[in-house]
Motif scaffolding. Structure first.
Motif, PDB file in Angstrom:
ATOM      1  N   LEU A 258      12.826  27.035 -13.013  1.00 34.24           N
ATOM      2  CA  LEU A 258      13.297  25.829 -12.194  1.00 34.24           C
ATOM      3  C   LEU A 258      13.428  25.990 -10.829  1.00 34.24           C
ATOM      4  N   PHE A 259      13.236  24.827 -10.097  1.00 30.85           N
ATOM      5  CA  PHE A 259      13.118  24.801  -8.789  1.00 30.85           C
ATOM      6  C   PHE A 259      14.084  23.556  -8.259  1.00 30.85           C
ATOM      7  N   ALA A 260      14.150  23.784  -6.846  1.00 31.95           N
ATOM      8  CA  ALA A 260      14.751  22.688  -6.249  1.00 31.95           C
ATOM      9  C   ALA A 260      14.005  22.226  -4.828  1.00 31.95           C
ATOM     10  N   GLU A 261      14.144  21.088  -4.515  1.00 30.58           N
ATOM     11  CA  GLU A 261      13.309  20.368  -3.446  1.00 30.58           C
ATOM     12  C   GLU A 261      14.115  19.430  -2.818  1.00 30.58           C
ATOM     13  N   ARG A 262      14.119  19.481  -1.580  1.00 30.69           N
ATOM     14  CA  ARG A 262      14.873  18.402  -0.832  1.00 30.69           C
ATOM     15  C   ARG A 262      13.742  17.191  -0.560  1.00 30.69           C
ATOM     16  N   ARG A 263      14.147  16.076  -0.987  1.00 34.41           N
ATOM     17  CA  ARG A 263      13.290  14.861  -0.897  1.00 34.41           C
ATOM     18  C   ARG A 263      12.825  14.553   0.690  1.00 34.41           C
ATOM     19  N   ARG A 264      11.813  14.129   0.817  1.00 33.88           N
ATOM     20  CA  ARG A 264      11.463  13.631   2.025  1.00 33.88           C
ATOM     21  C   ARG A 264      11.745  12.091   2.162  1.00 33.88           C
ATOM     22  N   GLU A 265      12.148  11.661   3.483  1.00 39.73           N
ATOM     23  CA  GLU A 265      12.370  10.297   3.706  1.00 39.73           C
ATOM     24  C   GLU A 265      11.001   9.321   3.382  1.00 39.73           C
ATOM     25  N   ILE A 266      11.135   8.190   3.089  1.00 40.76           N
ATOM     26  CA  ILE A 266      10.195   7.225   2.850  1.00 40.76           C
ATOM     27  C   ILE A 266      10.239   6.146   4.034  1.00 40.76           C
ATOM     28  N   GLU A 267       9.132   5.911   4.709  1.00 39.87           N
ATOM     29  CA  GLU A 267       9.043   4.974   5.752  1.00 39.87           C
ATOM     30  C   GLU A 267       8.291   3.667   5.037  1.00 39.87           C
ATOM     31  N   LEU A 268       8.927   2.496   5.355  1.00 36.49           N
ATOM     32  CA  LEU A 268       8.495   1.324   5.096  1.00 36.49           C
ATOM     33  C   LEU A 268       8.034   0.476   6.372  1.00 36.49           C
ATOM     34  N   VAL A 269       6.760   0.214   6.456  1.00 38.01           N
ATOM     35  CA  VAL A 269       6.236  -0.482   7.831  1.00 38.01           C
ATOM     36  C   VAL A 269       5.840  -1.984   6.999  1.00 38.01           C
ATOM     37  N   ILE A 270       6.447  -2.844   7.879  1.00 33.54           N
ATOM     38  CA  ILE A 270       6.195  -4.321   7.167  1.00 33.54           C
ATOM     39  C   ILE A 270       5.565  -5.147   8.530  1.00 33.54           C
ATOM     40  N   TRP A 271       4.507  -5.714   7.926  1.00 34.95           N
ATOM     41  CA  TRP A 271       3.590  -6.427   8.821  1.00 34.95           C
ATOM     42  C   TRP A 271       3.930  -7.970   8.144  1.00 34.95           C
ATOM     43  N   SER A 272       3.570  -9.046   9.388  1.00 38.88           N
ATOM     44  CA  SER A 272       3.514 -10.327   8.841  1.00 38.88           C
ATOM     45  C   SER A 272       2.363 -10.954   9.387  1.00 38.88           C
TER      46      SER A 272
ATOM     47  N   PHE B 282       0.738  -1.083   0.041  1.00 39.93           N
ATOM     48  CA  PHE B 282      -0.009   0.137  -0.034  1.00 39.93           C
ATOM     49  C   PHE B 282       0.862   1.406  -0.062  1.00 39.93           C
ATOM     50  N   ALA B 283       0.780   2.047  -1.115  1.00 37.23           N
ATOM     51  CA  ALA B 283       1.538   3.059  -1.210  1.00 37.23           C
ATOM     52  C   ALA B 283       1.022   4.521  -1.036  1.00 37.23           C
ATOM     53  N   GLN B 284       0.685   5.013  -0.096  1.00 32.43           N
ATOM     54  CA  GLN B 284       0.114   6.481  -0.081  1.00 32.43           C
ATOM     55  C   GLN B 284      -1.401   6.114  -0.470  1.00 32.43           C
ATOM     56  N   SER B 285      -1.870   5.126   0.248  1.00 26.80           N
ATOM     57  CA  SER B 285      -3.389   4.579  -0.300  1.00 26.80           C
ATOM     58  C   SER B 285      -4.115   4.193   0.865  1.00 26.80           C
ATOM     59  N   PHE B 286      -3.766   3.648   1.853  1.00 30.79           N
ATOM     60  CA  PHE B 286      -4.209   2.892   3.026  1.00 30.79           C
ATOM     61  C   PHE B 286      -5.404   3.868   3.574  1.00 30.79           C
TER      62      PHE B 286
ATOM     63  N   GLY C  50       3.824 -16.948   5.202  1.00 31.85           N
ATOM     64  CA  GLY C  50       5.059 -16.324   5.131  1.00 31.85           C
ATOM     65  C   GLY C  50       4.810 -14.947   4.548  1.00 31.85           C
ATOM     66  N   GLY C  51       3.862 -14.580   4.079  1.00 32.40           N
ATOM     67  CA  GLY C  51       3.527 -13.395   3.287  1.00 32.40           C
ATOM     68  C   GLY C  51       3.628 -12.088   4.056  1.00 32.40           C
ATOM     69  N   ARG C  52       4.065 -11.039   3.404  1.00 30.60           N
ATOM     70  CA  ARG C  52       4.357  -9.863   4.181  1.00 30.60           C
ATOM     71  C   ARG C  52       3.109  -8.518   3.509  1.00 30.60           C
ATOM     72  N   TRP C  53       2.905  -7.690   4.595  1.00 28.53           N
ATOM     73  CA  TRP C  53       2.063  -6.629   4.094  1.00 28.53           C
ATOM     74  C   TRP C  53       3.047  -5.551   4.352  1.00 28.53           C
ATOM     75  N   VAL C  54       3.196  -4.617   3.053  1.00 28.91           N
ATOM     76  CA  VAL C  54       4.271  -3.201   3.451  1.00 28.91           C
ATOM     77  C   VAL C  54       3.576  -2.160   2.830  1.00 28.91           C
ATOM     78  N   GLN C  55       3.311  -1.332   4.027  1.00 32.50           N
ATOM     79  CA  GLN C  55       2.914   0.028   3.806  1.00 32.50           C
ATOM     80  C   GLN C  55       4.047   1.160   3.642  1.00 32.50           C
ATOM     81  N   VAL C  56       3.904   1.890   2.182  1.00 26.92           N
ATOM     82  CA  VAL C  56       5.101   2.796   1.871  1.00 26.92           C
ATOM     83  C   VAL C  56       4.329   4.118   2.277  1.00 26.92           C
ATOM     84  N   ARG C  57       4.985   4.596   3.248  1.00 30.96           N
ATOM     85  CA  ARG C  57       4.295   6.078   3.749  1.00 30.96           C
ATOM     86  C   ARG C  57       5.486   7.122   3.290  1.00 30.96           C
ATOM     87  N   ALA C  58       4.955   7.789   2.483  1.00 31.76           N
ATOM     88  CA  ALA C  58       5.669   8.737   1.618  1.00 31.76           C
ATOM     89  C   ALA C  58       4.999  10.252   1.390  1.00 31.76           C
TER      90      ALA C  58
END
Length: 275
Positions: free
Chosen positions: A261-275, A113-117, A136-144
């Motif tokens: 033209l512009f510049a931006e400093r990218r935000r970090e991305i958090e991966l939250v993994i559940w099993s 789930f990426a920016q959707s949950f 053994g499957g995993r749920w991965v949430q991509v917080r960005a």
């Protein structure tokens, strides 16, 4: 004000702008998940709320098959076109809401789930997806947040986009309350995700941080597309005033950066993994 409910116009008109205006997920995201989950080109990926396939296509090479589902048909059309352009042949696309899973799609080793949950009935979707995970499957949430970078006063090689001014311009056209589809969405407290996931039987989570702090150049066209990629300012919301709004937006941007033209400093991305 009645409680907001999903409708099919949530991202209407935004699909073509999404790949242009959103900063791409870094290759390091896929590499991090490969190493953490032991991905070896086998198994199946399900990307829920996949939009134009930004995450699906990044991760597809790490799986035998990748399946993207989204409620917006235009998003899936864009995703399929991007897959063709990239020569990715192991991805397929299905139009359905997360609440309609499992949709006879089968079992998956990884569900993302990426920016959707946050748009979903979280307790229901968590339960439904739990039944779709292979052993053994995993749920991965991509917080960005990929439509804009970090705010700050530190000097960058180029000026930052004038996001405060952009937000004020959107509010002048659409009102001060965040629009969402045919209604408006008041900022509200969503369910505690850890409680939701644990109640559905998941274990974890493992949290990983990817990227952040990189500087990315942005053009006027990319910033305009970023604005139109948002559910709160997708093109259909402006109606007949869309050309007027876009003209004002471009004037604001060009007055901030003469060379466009512009510049931006990218935000970090958090991966939250559940099993």
């Amino acid at each position: 004000m009645s409680e907001w409910t999903w409708d099919e116009s949530l991202y209407a008109g935004g699909a073509e702008h999404y790949p242009v205006g959103r900063m791409a997920y870094p290759e390091a995201l896929g590499e991090t998940l490969r190493d953490e989950l032991g991905l070896d080109g086998q198994g199946r990926l399900l990307d829920v709320g996949c939009g134009p396939g930004s995450l699906t296509l990044l991760l597809a090479p790490y799986f035998k098959a990748a399946v993207g589902v989204d409620a917006d048909a235009d998003m899936l059309t864009v995703a399929a076109g991007r897959a063709d352009d990239a020569g990715i042949i192991n991805a397929e696309w299905h139009q359905l809401r997360a609440e309609q899973l499992p949709g006879e799609l089968g079992a998956f080793e990884v569900v993302t789930f990426a920016q959707s949950f946050h748009w979903m009935d979280q307790p229901l979707v968590a339960r439904l997806v739990r039944g779709m995970l292979a052993p053994g499957g995993r749920w991965v949430q991509v917080r960005a947040s990929t439509h804009r970078g970090l705010d700050g006063a530190d000097e960058l090689p180029l000026p930052r986009p004038p996001w405060d001014g952009i937000d004020a311009l959107v509010a002048r056209y659409l009102g001060p309350v965040r629009r969402a589809g045919r209604g408006v969405r008041v900022i509200e407290t969503l369910p505690d995700e850890e409680e939701v996931m644990k109640a559905a039987g998941y274990e974890g989570p493992t949290r990983l941080i990817v990227g952040g702090d990189e500087i990315e150049d942005r053009t006027v066209d990319q910033v305009v597309a970023a604005v139109f990629s948002l559910s709160s300012s997708t093109p259909h919301l402006f109606g007949a005033r869309l050309p007027e709004f876009e003209a004002e937006l471009r004037e604001l941007l060009t007055s901030t950066a003469d060379d466009g033209l512009f510049a931006e400093r990218r935000r970090e991305i958090e991966l939250v993994i559940w099993s």
